[in-house]
Motif scaffolding. Structure first.
Motif, mmCIF file in Angstrom:
data_model
loop_
_atom_site.group_PDB
_atom_site.id
_atom_site.type_symbol
_atom_site.label_atom_id
_atom_site.label_comp_id
_atom_site.label_asym_id
_atom_site.label_seq_id
_atom_site.Cartn_x
_atom_site.Cartn_y
_atom_site.Cartn_z
ATOM 1 N N SER A 64 0.839 -1.200 0.000
ATOM 2 C CA SER A 64 0.000 0.000 0.000
ATOM 3 C C SER A 64 0.873 1.249 0.000
ATOM 4 C CB SER A 64 -0.920 -0.002 1.224
ATOM 5 O OG SER A 64 -0.152 0.088 2.419
ATOM 6 N N ALA A 65 0.245 2.403 -0.250
ATOM 7 C CA ALA A 65 0.990 3.666 -0.256
ATOM 8 C C ALA A 65 1.582 3.944 1.119
ATOM 9 C CB ALA A 65 0.065 4.809 -0.684
ATOM 10 N N GLU A 66 0.800 3.632 2.170
ATOM 11 C CA GLU A 66 1.324 3.831 3.523
ATOM 12 C C GLU A 66 2.521 2.907 3.795
ATOM 13 O OE1 GLU A 66 -1.711 3.155 2.743
ATOM 14 O OE2 GLU A 66 -2.956 4.894 3.301
ATOM 15 N N GLY A 67 2.411 1.659 3.309
ATOM 16 C CA GLY A 67 3.502 0.717 3.502
ATOM 17 C C GLY A 67 4.771 1.147 2.785
ATOM 18 N N ARG A 68 4.643 1.639 1.547
ATOM 19 C CA ARG A 68 5.818 2.096 0.803
ATOM 20 C C ARG A 68 6.445 3.326 1.461
ATOM 21 N NH1 ARG A 68 6.552 -0.238 -4.118
ATOM 22 N NH2 ARG A 68 4.839 -1.527 -4.942
ATOM 23 N N ALA A 69 5.585 4.214 1.981
ATOM 24 C CA ALA A 69 6.102 5.401 2.656
ATOM 25 C C ALA A 69 6.850 5.023 3.937
ATOM 26 C CB ALA A 69 4.945 6.357 2.976
ATOM 27 N N ALA A 70 6.313 4.035 4.673
ATOM 28 C CA ALA A 70 6.992 3.578 5.887
ATOM 29 C C ALA A 70 8.314 2.902 5.544
ATOM 30 C CB ALA A 70 6.085 2.614 6.648
ATOM 31 N N GLU A 71 8.324 2.206 4.420
ATOM 32 C CA GLU A 71 9.561 1.546 4.000
ATOM 33 C C GLU A 71 10.614 2.572 3.601
ATOM 34 O OE1 GLU A 71 10.340 -1.346 0.332
ATOM 35 O OE2 GLU A 71 9.136 -2.307 1.901
ATOM 36 N N ALA A 72 10.162 3.712 3.068
ATOM 37 C CA ALA A 72 11.091 4.776 2.695
ATOM 38 C C ALA A 72 11.481 5.624 3.893
ATOM 39 C CB ALA A 72 10.475 5.654 1.613
ATOM 40 N N GLY A 73 10.791 5.423 5.028
ATOM 41 C CA GLY A 73 11.131 6.157 6.248
ATOM 42 C C GLY A 73 10.454 7.498 6.366
ATOM 43 N N THR A 74 9.423 7.766 5.544
ATOM 44 C CA THR A 74 8.752 9.072 5.577
ATOM 45 C C THR A 74 7.481 9.059 6.403
ATOM 46 O OG1 THR A 74 7.601 8.509 3.507
ATOM 47 C CG2 THR A 74 9.710 9.696 3.332
ATOM 48 N N SER A 75 7.054 7.890 6.877
ATOM 49 C CA SER A 75 5.853 7.831 7.718
ATOM 50 C C SER A 75 5.938 6.623 8.626
ATOM 51 C CB SER A 75 4.586 7.748 6.849
ATOM 52 O OG SER A 75 4.543 6.502 6.156
ATOM 53 N N ALA A 76 4.977 6.518 9.556
ATOM 54 C CA ALA A 76 4.952 5.419 10.511
ATOM 55 C C ALA A 76 4.451 4.149 9.840
ATOM 56 C CB ALA A 76 4.067 5.779 11.700
ATOM 57 N N VAL A 77 4.722 3.025 10.481
ATOM 58 C CA VAL A 77 4.254 1.739 9.957
ATOM 59 C C VAL A 77 2.741 1.673 10.077
ATOM 60 C CG1 VAL A 77 4.381 -0.769 10.239
ATOM 61 C CG2 VAL A 77 6.411 0.637 10.622
#
Length: 628
Positions: free
Chosen positions: A294-307
């Motif tokens: 998901s978009a949230e998952g990819r952002a968390a993987e990039a370090g820009t948001s929480a898991v």
């Protein structure tokens, strides 16, 4: 007549030098040390680890005698046990800041003080057994009933898959005690289940029965199959223990079966009992999960948001984060086998997994429904997960065969396969006996053992020199050379020396001198018969050889039998005994004759021999009745 060619003296000199070099490491003793090894497969032991250890010791104002970097561990050697314990605490604090998730195993150990120049020649001391070095002894009881039940639970899933594939309707497959029960609607369906079961599962005894609720097909293990399951569980547990104990760097650990359901584990030199228990209780399990795309998952993987909720963050072998879903698709319980190999297309190292029937079906369904998405394979050790690989699913994967690959070395592939194959125990074990032998008691045993060998050696030498005079001195030198060769061979073989082995060493010395007694008495007989000194020496050695060979061969057969059919201390005794027989034949005949030839062979007109009975030219031959 009694002269050796130069090449034989060269052989004697080379043998003496080699025996001396490889015996020397045994005189330097052992030093208390702290050993650092990896607690997880993702933890790397390299020069950076050495630097971190040295920095931690410097901060604690501790100076090691040496820091040795090996392939899988780092050993820091100290002058005293007080420094060793302080160093262990300092290194533990520096390398494992999170005590709940340690990356390194920091254990107390003992390492040899062998100088570097001897180590460069691969000269190392003999390993010392538990009774000489100290350490810990465990007796583990394997729960064989649980091993059988776990196997039946696995087979129940396979039976369900088989019946579904053959479109046989049933009311459920359950484990009842040590058997599987399949409830069916009629006797005709029961016959189909029986036929399918007998074809697919020859290890199960299939029979039909009835109860108040209807027709039941009962599948029970054959006695032979039950025994095989128990034996396999014992073997897998032993393999698992070997894998775990390797992390402690124990020299020659003893891990062997005792009886039908017990395993003996002896760890010589290990002083940290708690750490040994921790290693023995280690687990390694496999989980397959889907990567959060998901978009949230990819952002968390990039370090820009929480898991995001319902997902977790883990790291791969390169330290990169991977966000995976909490839902577990497959676990290691569905794994039948794991073997190292190579990718068929890229030829990179890989691990090939074989799943059971249930696992194969689940994996096929998941890969069919998630083409184009990533699937993460995680390895959990001590509760800490690591992403081994997270490949993209290109197509449906059936057949129950899965491949793990991706930037692995051959060593990592072997280690991962071993962890997956034998990382978890086939059956639970309980410690039913635990003994700790301290280094002080081991040192006392060593002192007593060396005293027995030394005193026996000196008494034999004294007797030979008094009774046979100069020939007795030659025999004593040959006996000392025999002891030197025996210790060097044991050191080169890296054999484990125990108290029974030291007893065999003392016994072998007493038996080795027997060959020289035979030779000396044969020379005396020749002198009494009127032979010249040179002829008596030549005939004495030649005629005694056959008797020496026969007696040593029969004794060696007994030693080989002890090695083949014995176990534990008996085999240790047999190894030293057989090696001692072989070295004694070389020293008593070849080496001692070289000394005699060197002393007497150069004398052309020899008139007497110092062999206890002095023969002089022109004198009447003495007989046995003369009191000799």
């Amino acid at each position: 007549m009694n002269r050796y060619p130069v090449w034989k003296y060269v052989v004697m000199a080379v043998a003496l030098v080699i025996a001396t070099l490889y015996t020397l490491p045994n005189f330097f003793g052992e030093a208390p040390a702290v050993q650092v090894s990896a607690a997880r497969t993702s933890t790397q032991i390299n020069l950076g680890t050495v630097t971190a250890i040295e920095s931690a010791l410097q901060a604690a104002q501790l100076t090691p005698e040496a820091v040795q970097f090996e392939a899988n561990s780092v050993k820091a050697r100290f002058a005293s046990t007080d420094q060793q314990i302080k160093a262990r605490d300092a290194i533990e604090h520096a390398l494992n800041p999170n005590a709940q998730a340690p990356g390194y195993v920091v254990a107390l150990n003992l390492v040899p003080r062998t100088p570097a120049w001897l180590q460069s020649l691969n000269a190392a001391p003999m390993y010392l057994g538990l009774d000489l070095r100290g350490g810990v002894h465990f007796m583990l009881q394997v729960d064989m009933n649980e091993a059988v039940l776990k196997k039946l639970d696995s087979m129940a899933a396979d039976v369900r898959t088989t019946l579904r594939d053959q479109r046989i309707r049933h009311g459920g497959v359950r484990r009842s005690g040590e058997a599987l029960t399949v409830r069916v609607g009629s006797a005709a369906v029961a016959d189909e289940v029986i036929q399918a079961g007998r074809l697919a599962y020859p290890d199960l005894q299939v029979a039909q029965s009835s109860d108040a609720e209807g027709v039941v097909v009962r599948m029970g293990l054959l006695p032979k199959a039950r025994l095989e399951i128990q034996q396999q569980a014992l073997k897998q547990n032993i393999t698992t223990l070997h894998n775990r104990i390797n992390e402690l760097g124990v020299a020659e650990p003893v891990i062997q079966q005792q009886g039908l359901d017990r395993i003996v584990v002896q760890l010589p030199g290990v002083q940290d009992t708690a750490k040994a228990k921790d290693i023995l209780g280690r687990t390694a399990t496999l989980e397959v999960r889907m990567v959060d795309e998901s978009a949230e998952g990819r952002a968390a993987e990039a370090g820009t948001s929480a898991v995001p909720f319902g997902s977790e963050r883990y790291f791969d072998r390169q330290g990169r984060p991977v966000i995976v879903k909490r839902d577990v698709v497959l676990t290691g319980d569905s794994l039948n086998d794991a073997q190292p190999g190579f990718d068929g297309q890229t030829q990179e190292p890989a691990v090939h997994l074989t799943l059971d029937g249930k696992g194969a079906r689940i994996f096929k369904d998941v890969t069919r429904d998630n083409v184009g998405k990533r699937m993460a394979i995680l390895l959990f050790e001590k509760g800490q997960g690591e992403v081994v690989t997270a490949p993209v699913i290109r197509s449906e994967i059936g057949g129950g065969r899965v491949q793990i690959s991706g930037r692995m070395t051959t060593t990592e592939a072997n280690d991962t396969a071993l962890l997956l194959r034998a990382g978890s125990l086939a059956a639970p074990m309980d410690i039913v006996e635990e003994r700790t032998i301290g280094p002080s008691l081991g040192a006392e045993n060593i002192a007593k053992g060396f005293d027995s060998v030394t005193y026996g050696f000196l008494v034999v030498i004294a007797f030979m020199c008094v009774y046979y005079m100069l020939f007795g001195a030659f025999s004593s030198i040959a006996l000392g050379f025999n002891l030197l060769m025996m210790v060097s061979v044991l050191s080169m073989l890296q054999a484990t020396l125990t108290l029974p082995g030291m007893a065999a060493m003392a016994l072998t010395l007493g038996m080795a001198i027997d060959a020289n007694v035979l030779i000396n008495e044969r020379i005396r007989d020749e002198l009494r018969g009127g032979a010249s000194p040179q002829a008596a020496i030549n005939a004495g050695y030649d005629r005694a050889w056959g008797t020496i060979l026969d007696s040593n061969i029969t004794t060696m057969i007994a030693g080989i039998a002890l090695f083949l059919f014995g176990s534990g201390p008996v085999r240790g005794f047999a190894v030293v005994h057989v090696i001692g027989i072989m070295t004694s034949m070389f020293s008593a005949v070849f080496f001692s004759r070289g000394l005699v030839n060197l002393w007497y062979g150069r004398q052309k007109r020899l008139k007497s021999l110092s062999i206890g009975t002095v023969w002089k030219a022109g004198a009447a031959p003495k007989t046995l009745a003369d009191g000799e």
